[in-house]
Design a protein around this motif. Sequence first.
Motif, mmCIF file in Angstrom:
data_model
loop_
_atom_site.group_PDB
_atom_site.id
_atom_site.type_symbol
_atom_site.label_atom_id
_atom_site.label_comp_id
_atom_site.label_asym_id
_atom_site.label_seq_id
_atom_site.Cartn_x
_atom_site.Cartn_y
_atom_site.Cartn_z
ATOM 1 N N ASP A 118 49.445 72.382 25.954
ATOM 2 C CA ASP A 118 48.085 72.667 25.508
ATOM 3 C C ASP A 118 47.780 74.130 25.850
ATOM 4 O O ASP A 118 48.003 74.568 26.980
ATOM 5 C CB ASP A 118 47.148 71.705 26.252
ATOM 6 C CG ASP A 118 45.684 71.902 25.924
ATOM 7 O OD1 ASP A 118 45.315 72.954 25.380
ATOM 8 O OD2 ASP A 118 44.902 70.995 26.247
ATOM 9 N N THR A 119 47.289 74.896 24.890
ATOM 10 C CA THR A 119 47.043 76.317 25.141
ATOM 11 C C THR A 119 46.008 76.546 26.238
ATOM 12 O O THR A 119 45.969 77.617 26.839
ATOM 13 C CB THR A 119 46.569 77.021 23.859
ATOM 14 O OG1 THR A 119 45.407 76.356 23.350
ATOM 15 C CG2 THR A 119 47.666 77.014 22.804
ATOM 16 N N ALA A 120 45.183 75.537 26.524
ATOM 17 C CA ALA A 120 44.163 75.679 27.566
ATOM 18 C C ALA A 120 44.663 75.260 28.938
ATOM 19 O O ALA A 120 43.977 75.465 29.941
ATOM 20 C CB ALA A 120 42.923 74.860 27.202
ATOM 21 N N ASN A 121 45.861 74.664 28.986
ATOM 22 C CA ASN A 121 46.368 74.174 30.268
ATOM 23 C C ASN A 121 47.893 74.165 30.240
ATOM 24 O O ASN A 121 48.524 73.153 29.936
ATOM 25 C CB ASN A 121 45.832 72.769 30.559
ATOM 26 C CG ASN A 121 46.268 72.255 31.921
ATOM 27 O OD1 ASN A 121 46.831 72.996 32.730
ATOM 28 N ND2 ASN A 121 46.015 70.980 32.178
ATOM 29 N N ALA A 122 48.492 75.285 30.580
ATOM 30 C CA ALA A 122 49.945 75.424 30.513
ATOM 31 C C ALA A 122 50.670 74.688 31.629
ATOM 32 O O ALA A 122 51.901 74.591 31.614
ATOM 33 C CB ALA A 122 50.325 76.903 30.555
ATOM 34 N N SER A 123 49.930 74.154 32.607
ATOM 35 C CA SER A 123 50.574 73.462 33.723
ATOM 36 C C SER A 123 51.021 72.053 33.351
ATOM 37 O O SER A 123 51.778 71.420 34.088
ATOM 38 C CB SER A 123 49.627 73.399 34.924
ATOM 39 O OG SER A 123 48.492 72.602 34.633
ATOM 40 N N VAL A 124 50.548 71.543 32.222
ATOM 41 C CA VAL A 124 50.960 70.223 31.741
ATOM 42 C C VAL A 124 51.778 70.436 30.477
ATOM 43 O O VAL A 124 51.280 70.991 29.497
ATOM 44 C CB VAL A 124 49.745 69.326 31.452
ATOM 45 C CG1 VAL A 124 50.204 67.952 30.971
ATOM 46 C CG2 VAL A 124 48.873 69.191 32.691
ATOM 47 N N PHE A 125 53.031 70.012 30.494
ATOM 48 C CA PHE A 125 53.913 70.350 29.381
ATOM 49 C C PHE A 125 55.001 69.301 29.204
ATOM 50 O O PHE A 125 55.195 68.419 30.039
ATOM 51 C CB PHE A 125 54.562 71.720 29.614
ATOM 52 C CG PHE A 125 55.331 71.822 30.903
ATOM 53 C CD1 PHE A 125 56.666 71.428 30.972
ATOM 54 C CD2 PHE A 125 54.719 72.298 32.053
ATOM 55 C CE1 PHE A 125 57.372 71.506 32.156
ATOM 56 C CE2 PHE A 125 55.420 72.384 33.246
ATOM 57 C CZ PHE A 125 56.750 71.983 33.302
ATOM 58 N N VAL A 126 55.711 69.421 28.105
ATOM 59 C CA VAL A 126 56.879 68.587 27.840
ATOM 60 C C VAL A 126 57.977 69.495 27.303
ATOM 61 O O VAL A 126 57.701 70.472 26.604
ATOM 62 C CB VAL A 126 56.543 67.454 26.839
ATOM 63 C CG1 VAL A 126 56.117 67.997 25.504
ATOM 64 C CG2 VAL A 126 57.714 66.497 26.678
ATOM 65 N N ILE A 127 59.225 69.203 27.666
ATOM 66 C CA ILE A 127 60.360 70.034 27.265
ATOM 67 C C ILE A 127 61.334 69.208 26.432
ATOM 68 O O ILE A 127 61.714 68.105 26.818
ATOM 69 C CB ILE A 127 61.094 70.614 28.492
ATOM 70 C CG1 ILE A 127 60.171 71.560 29.261
ATOM 71 C CG2 ILE A 127 62.369 71.358 28.053
ATOM 72 C CD1 ILE A 127 60.776 72.077 30.553
ATOM 73 N N GLY A 128 61.724 69.742 25.299
ATOM 74 C CA GLY A 128 62.744 69.109 24.466
ATOM 75 C C GLY A 128 63.972 69.990 24.388
ATOM 76 O O GLY A 128 63.858 71.205 24.241
ATOM 77 N N GLU A 129 65.141 69.384 24.517
ATOM 78 C CA GLU A 129 66.387 70.134 24.417
ATOM 79 C C GLU A 129 67.150 69.692 23.176
ATOM 80 O O GLU A 129 67.431 68.514 22.998
ATOM 81 C CB GLU A 129 67.255 69.938 25.657
ATOM 82 C CG GLU A 129 68.547 70.745 25.590
ATOM 83 C CD GLU A 129 69.376 70.649 26.859
ATOM 84 O OE1 GLU A 129 68.928 69.975 27.804
ATOM 85 O OE2 GLU A 129 70.463 71.241 26.901
ATOM 86 N N TYR A 130 67.471 70.639 22.322
ATOM 87 C CA TYR A 130 68.190 70.384 21.081
ATOM 88 C C TYR A 130 69.614 70.919 21.234
ATOM 89 O O TYR A 130 69.799 72.073 21.607
ATOM 90 C CB TYR A 130 67.525 71.101 19.911
ATOM 91 C CG TYR A 130 66.076 70.741 19.663
ATOM 92 C CD1 TYR A 130 65.720 69.987 18.555
ATOM 93 C CD2 TYR A 130 65.067 71.178 20.516
ATOM 94 C CE1 TYR A 130 64.397 69.676 18.299
ATOM 95 C CE2 TYR A 130 63.738 70.863 20.275
ATOM 96 C CZ TYR A 130 63.408 70.112 19.166
ATOM 97 O OH TYR A 130 62.094 69.801 18.922
ATOM 98 N N ARG A 131 70.600 70.099 20.910
ATOM 99 C CA ARG A 131 71.989 70.529 21.047
ATOM 100 C C ARG A 131 72.766 70.295 19.759
ATOM 101 O O ARG A 131 72.559 69.307 19.068
ATOM 102 C CB ARG A 131 72.686 69.773 22.182
ATOM 103 C CG ARG A 131 72.149 70.077 23.559
ATOM 104 C CD ARG A 131 72.953 69.331 24.601
ATOM 105 N NE ARG A 131 72.431 69.547 25.946
ATOM 106 C CZ ARG A 131 72.940 68.981 27.031
ATOM 107 N NH1 ARG A 131 73.979 68.167 26.929
ATOM 108 N NH2 ARG A 131 72.412 69.223 28.219
ATOM 109 N N ALA A 132 73.671 71.207 19.470
ATOM 110 C CA ALA A 132 74.566 71.055 18.327
ATOM 111 C C ALA A 132 75.915 71.633 18.697
ATOM 112 O O ALA A 132 76.001 72.561 19.498
ATOM 113 C CB ALA A 132 74.000 71.768 17.098
ATOM 114 N N SER A 133 76.971 71.077 18.124
ATOM 115 C CA SER A 133 78.299 71.619 18.401
ATOM 116 C C SER A 133 79.225 71.403 17.221
ATOM 117 O O SER A 133 79.089 70.444 16.470
ATOM 118 C CB SER A 133 78.906 70.977 19.658
ATOM 119 O OG SER A 133 79.067 69.586 19.482
#
Length: 220
Positions: A118-133
């Motif tokens: 959320d642009t108003a609260n950067a302390s709460v977040f989720v991370i996605g990792e995309y991989r290809a090979s």
Amino acid sequence: MKRYFTIIVTFIIAFSGFSQSIFRPALAYNEHFCSEPEIVVYSTFINKFTSSKLRFVRISNILTSTWTSAYCDCELCRDVKTDTADFILPVGDSCTTSMHFYPANKKGLGSVQIKIFDTANASVFVIGEYRASCWGLSSSFMDMNDIKIYPNPSNSSLTVSFGSIEPYTLNVVTADGKLLMKTKVEGLNHKIDISSFAPGLYSIKIESGGKLFFTRFIKI
């Protein structure tokens, strides 16, 4: 000679606070010819933040030399030079995001992590990792008669019989691409315990001396 892509995407959910925003699926797997100019990895993002005004930031970008990648958020597909941008997604809604890898006809791998908050609260977040090979531009395949896997179907164990005594790498993968087992084996026979596997369809990939073997089995 056949050539294959293995596309793997994993998503890591990271929290600071109590965000329930998530990426789905947790893992995706696919195979394509290495001549494809683009590898696309998809995921669904669900916004459970308290605002519809969101931002993504590329926090990790590990790519084989000559590879590039570009991200499509919930509104726009960005170019390969865009590492952060704002977008809108109403609270409670979901959208399909995608990472586009461009391997430039070179074998290798890519791993990109995207953080959304959320642009108003950067302390709460989720991370996605995309991989290809891409496992190689000129993979060859073992003779089907060189390897036997039995019994199939099975409810407890499988025996893999090899045509010669040499090192093999054996992978067991679920129907949706989750890697359950990876082991190095030698000898003419190897037993796999599948008693703890859920009933369903599984794939086996065997590698040795630059050659590949693919087959499937059913756990009952």
